[in-house]
Design a protein around this motif. Structure first.
Motif, PDB file in Angstrom:
ATOM      1  N   LEU A  74      53.678  89.067  58.591  1.00 34.41           N
ATOM      2  CA  LEU A  74      53.286  88.113  57.552  1.00 34.41           C
ATOM      3  C   LEU A  74      51.791  88.204  57.261  1.00 34.41           C
ATOM      4  N   ALA A  75      50.989  88.403  58.312  1.00 33.83           N
ATOM      5  CA  ALA A  75      49.542  88.514  58.120  1.00 33.83           C
ATOM      6  C   ALA A  75      49.193  89.712  57.244  1.00 33.83           C
ATOM      7  N   GLU A  76      49.916  90.817  57.443  1.00 33.72           N
ATOM      8  CA  GLU A  76      49.673  92.007  56.631  1.00 33.72           C
ATOM      9  C   GLU A  76      50.025  91.764  55.169  1.00 33.72           C
ATOM     10  N   LEU A  77      51.021  90.905  54.935  1.00 37.89           N
ATOM     11  CA  LEU A  77      51.509  90.680  53.574  1.00 37.89           C
ATOM     12  C   LEU A  77      50.823  89.512  52.876  1.00 37.89           C
ATOM     13  N   SER A  78      49.936  88.813  53.591  1.00 36.93           N
ATOM     14  CA  SER A  78      49.336  87.601  53.037  1.00 36.93           C
ATOM     15  C   SER A  78      48.156  87.862  52.119  1.00 36.93           C
ATOM     16  N   SER A  79      47.791  89.128  51.928  1.00 34.54           N
ATOM     17  CA  SER A  79      46.687  89.432  51.011  1.00 34.54           C
ATOM     18  C   SER A  79      47.082  89.196  49.567  1.00 34.54           C
ATOM     19  N   ASP A  80      48.392  89.205  49.293  1.00 35.45           N
ATOM     20  CA  ASP A  80      48.891  88.916  47.952  1.00 35.45           C
ATOM     21  C   ASP A  80      48.634  87.451  47.634  1.00 35.45           C
ATOM     22  N   SER A  81      48.059  87.173  46.469  1.00 39.07           N
ATOM     23  CA  SER A  81      47.709  85.804  46.110  1.00 39.07           C
ATOM     24  C   SER A  81      48.938  84.900  46.031  1.00 39.07           C
ATOM     25  N   GLY A  82      50.112  85.501  45.800  1.00 36.71           N
ATOM     26  CA  GLY A  82      51.322  84.694  45.722  1.00 36.71           C
ATOM     27  C   GLY A  82      51.866  84.321  47.080  1.00 36.71           C
ATOM     28  N   GLY A  83      51.392  84.970  48.119  1.00 35.81           N
ATOM     29  CA  GLY A  83      51.880  84.690  49.460  1.00 35.81           C
ATOM     30  C   GLY A  83      53.175  85.409  49.745  1.00 35.81           C
ATOM     31  N   PRO A  84      53.507  85.619  51.019  1.00 39.15           N
ATOM     32  CA  PRO A  84      54.723  86.341  51.369  1.00 39.15           C
ATOM     33  C   PRO A  84      55.986  85.525  51.088  1.00 39.15           C
ATOM     34  N   THR A  85      57.052  86.218  50.732  1.00 38.85           N
ATOM     35  CA  THR A  85      58.364  85.589  50.592  1.00 38.85           C
ATOM     36  C   THR A  85      59.246  86.107  51.717  1.00 38.85           C
ATOM     37  N   LEU A  86      60.042  85.210  52.283  1.00 43.88           N
ATOM     38  CA  LEU A  86      60.887  85.568  53.421  1.00 43.88           C
ATOM     39  C   LEU A  86      62.282  84.995  53.205  1.00 43.88           C
ATOM     40  N   ALA A  87      63.306  85.830  53.395  1.00 39.29           N
ATOM     41  CA  ALA A  87      64.698  85.392  53.323  1.00 39.29           C
ATOM     42  C   ALA A  87      65.302  85.480  54.714  1.00 39.29           C
ATOM     43  N   ASP A  88      65.781  84.337  55.220  1.00 39.56           N
ATOM     44  CA  ASP A  88      66.382  84.267  56.547  1.00 39.56           C
ATOM     45  C   ASP A  88      67.893  84.158  56.384  1.00 39.56           C
ATOM     46  N   HIS A  89      68.612  85.215  56.761  1.00 41.85           N
ATOM     47  CA  HIS A  89      70.060  85.269  56.556  1.00 41.85           C
ATOM     48  C   HIS A  89      70.817  84.753  57.780  1.00 41.85           C
ATOM     49  N   GLY A  90      71.939  84.078  57.514  1.00 40.78           N
ATOM     50  CA  GLY A  90      72.682  83.449  58.599  1.00 40.78           C
ATOM     51  C   GLY A  90      71.807  82.417  59.278  1.00 40.78           C
ATOM     52  N   ALA A  91      71.144  81.592  58.465  1.00 38.98           N
ATOM     53  CA  ALA A  91      70.075  80.712  58.948  1.00 38.98           C
ATOM     54  C   ALA A  91      70.566  79.639  59.915  1.00 38.98           C
ATOM     55  N   GLY A  92      71.835  79.240  59.829  1.00 33.97           N
ATOM     56  CA  GLY A  92      72.325  78.170  60.691  1.00 33.97           C
ATOM     57  C   GLY A  92      71.561  76.884  60.438  1.00 33.97           C
ATOM     58  N   LYS A  93      70.984  76.309  61.484  1.00 32.66           N
ATOM     59  CA  LYS A  93      70.180  75.091  61.340  1.00 32.66           C
ATOM     60  C   LYS A  93      68.740  75.400  60.948  1.00 32.66           C
ATOM     61  N   SER A  94      68.461  76.663  60.686  1.00 34.84           N
ATOM     62  CA  SER A  94      67.144  77.126  60.215  1.00 34.84           C
ATOM     63  C   SER A  94      66.029  76.880  61.232  1.00 34.84           C
ATOM     64  N   TYR A  95      66.354  77.039  62.532  1.00 36.28           N
ATOM     65  CA  TYR A  95      65.310  76.954  63.549  1.00 36.28           C
ATOM     66  C   TYR A  95      64.161  77.893  63.224  1.00 36.28           C
ATOM     67  N   LEU A  96      64.520  79.156  62.964  1.00 36.41           N
ATOM     68  CA  LEU A  96      63.491  80.167  62.731  1.00 36.41           C
ATOM     69  C   LEU A  96      62.679  79.854  61.488  1.00 36.41           C
ATOM     70  N   GLY A  97      63.363  79.544  60.389  1.00 42.19           N
ATOM     71  CA  GLY A  97      62.662  79.264  59.133  1.00 42.19           C
ATOM     72  C   GLY A  97      61.710  78.087  59.248  1.00 42.19           C
ATOM     73  N   PHE A  98      62.158  76.996  59.857  1.00 46.01           N
ATOM     74  CA  PHE A  98      61.308  75.813  59.994  1.00 46.01           C
ATOM     75  C   PHE A  98      60.098  76.093  60.881  1.00 46.01           C
ATOM     76  N   ILE A  99      60.304  76.812  61.972  1.00 42.69           N
ATOM     77  CA  ILE A  99      59.182  77.085  62.868  1.00 42.69           C
ATOM     78  C   ILE A  99      58.197  78.065  62.231  1.00 42.69           C
ATOM     79  N   LEU A 100      58.705  79.051  61.486  1.00 39.96           N
ATOM     80  CA  LEU A 100      57.807  79.944  60.750  1.00 39.96           C
ATOM     81  C   LEU A 100      56.974  79.173  59.731  1.00 39.96           C
ATOM     82  N   TYR A 101      57.620  78.232  59.047  1.00 41.54           N
ATOM     83  CA  TYR A 101      56.886  77.434  58.051  1.00 41.54           C
ATOM     84  C   TYR A 101      55.838  76.566  58.749  1.00 41.54           C
TER      85      TYR A 101
END
Length: 314
Positions: A74-101
């Motif tokens: 994510l740090a490598e991709l954060s130079s874009d002014s729009g910021g990185p986009t991430l798709a978490d598949h089979g998210a379930g309760k979205s543990y990973l997505g929420f903690i990443l956010y």
């Protein structure tokens, strides 16, 4: 292969940027600095008293370990002014997505996370939680991994694709999604590989007569184990043939999870012809070219050429 060390990007959050607070209990010392206690309670990682039980500690360790692999990407991709986009598949309760956010996207102030999940009740709960926590740059889609490739609710290009314990062919669907969306990185932790095991069982008698290698999957337990191993090898070769640099490592110790293989793919644009050739050869050798060839990019024409070349060599 060693991980490429990320170069800090101006504006990208680091651990030093996160506010520090004095731990109130021994359990809190295991958390990342500045992490939302409310979020962890909502995810039932912490009890209402702010404590960790054995199961939640195991789950948290897995997610943290995965975060340590994803954060440099994510740090490598954060130079874009729009910021990185991430798709978490089979998210379930979205543990990973929420903690990443919570640990990265919130401080960054840009970028977006999309959670893709088939269970409508989990999608709705995640939407409500994101709203309560004011995690405004999170979206949750009630779709299968395969369906997500065709929806207009996702952008045409996604920077990072994750799939944590996506069952059976859902990992392959996540790879197909990443290729279609021109993902710059994919982070995959495959789960069960029922499709491969079924294919190996189906042609077992013929393969036993054809090659001594079939002894590798003659017994049912070996069929499952070999099916898992071969599937992940094919996935890695497919990614390399598609222009990705691939690293395979452990997610966490085996005492925490038996589904432990972590595949990290970074797009370089250098498509390895040798990987494509070996992919085709393995499919043919195991008698899987007809059943699984299309899934790994082997067309009917390529299959015919490969078979003809091997017949001529024989």
């Amino acid at each position: 292969m060693n991980q490429k060390k990320a170069v800090p990007t101006p504006g990208a959050p680091t651990r030093k940027d996160r506010p520090h607070s004095k731990p109130q209990t021994p359990e809190l010392s295991e958390l990342q600095p500045g992490q939302s206690i409310e979020l962890l309670k909502e995810l039932h990682i912490l009890t209402r008293e702010g404590r960790l039980n054995q199961d939640s500690r195991r789950k948290l360790k897995q997610v943290y370990h995965l975060f340590n692999f994803i954060e440099p990407l994510l740090a490598e991709l954060s130079s874009d002014s729009g910021g990185p986009t991430l798709a978490d598949h089979g998210a379930g309760k979205s543990y990973l997505g929420f903690i990443l956010y919570d640990l990265y996207f919130k401080a960054l102030g840009r970028g977006h996370i999309y959670g893709v999940e088939t269970r409508a009740e989990l999608v709705e709960k995640s939407r409500q939680l994101a709203q309560r926590l004011e995690f405004d740059r999170m979206s949750f889609l009630n779709l299968s991994v395969a369906e997500s490739s065709d929806t207009d609710e996702l952008p045409e290009q996604v920077d990072v694709v994750t799939a944590l314990h996506a069952c059976d062919t859902a990992t392959d669907d996540a790879i197909a999604f990443g290729l279609q969306k021109k993902a710059r990185a994919m982070v995959l932790v495959p789960c069960c590989q029922a499709e491969m095991a079924a294919c190996l069982r189906q042609g077992k008698a013929f393969q036993l007569a054809r090659t001594p290698l079939a002894e590798l999957w003659r017994h049912p337990l070996h069929t499952r184990e070999l099916g898992s191993q071969v599937t992940n090898v094919l996935r890695c070769l497919y990614l390399e043939a598609s222009g990705y640099q691939v690293t395979v490592t452990e997610l966490v110790g085996w005492e925490h999870s038996m589904k432990n293989e972590l595949i990290i793919a970074r797009f370089t644009g250098q498509k390895k012809r040798s990987a494509a050739d070996r992919l085709r050869s393995i499919l043919v050798e195991f008698g899987l070219d007809s059943a699984l060839g299309p899934r790994f990019g082997l067309s009917a024409a390529e299959k015919a050429l490969t078979t003809a070349a091997e017949d001529a060599a024989g």
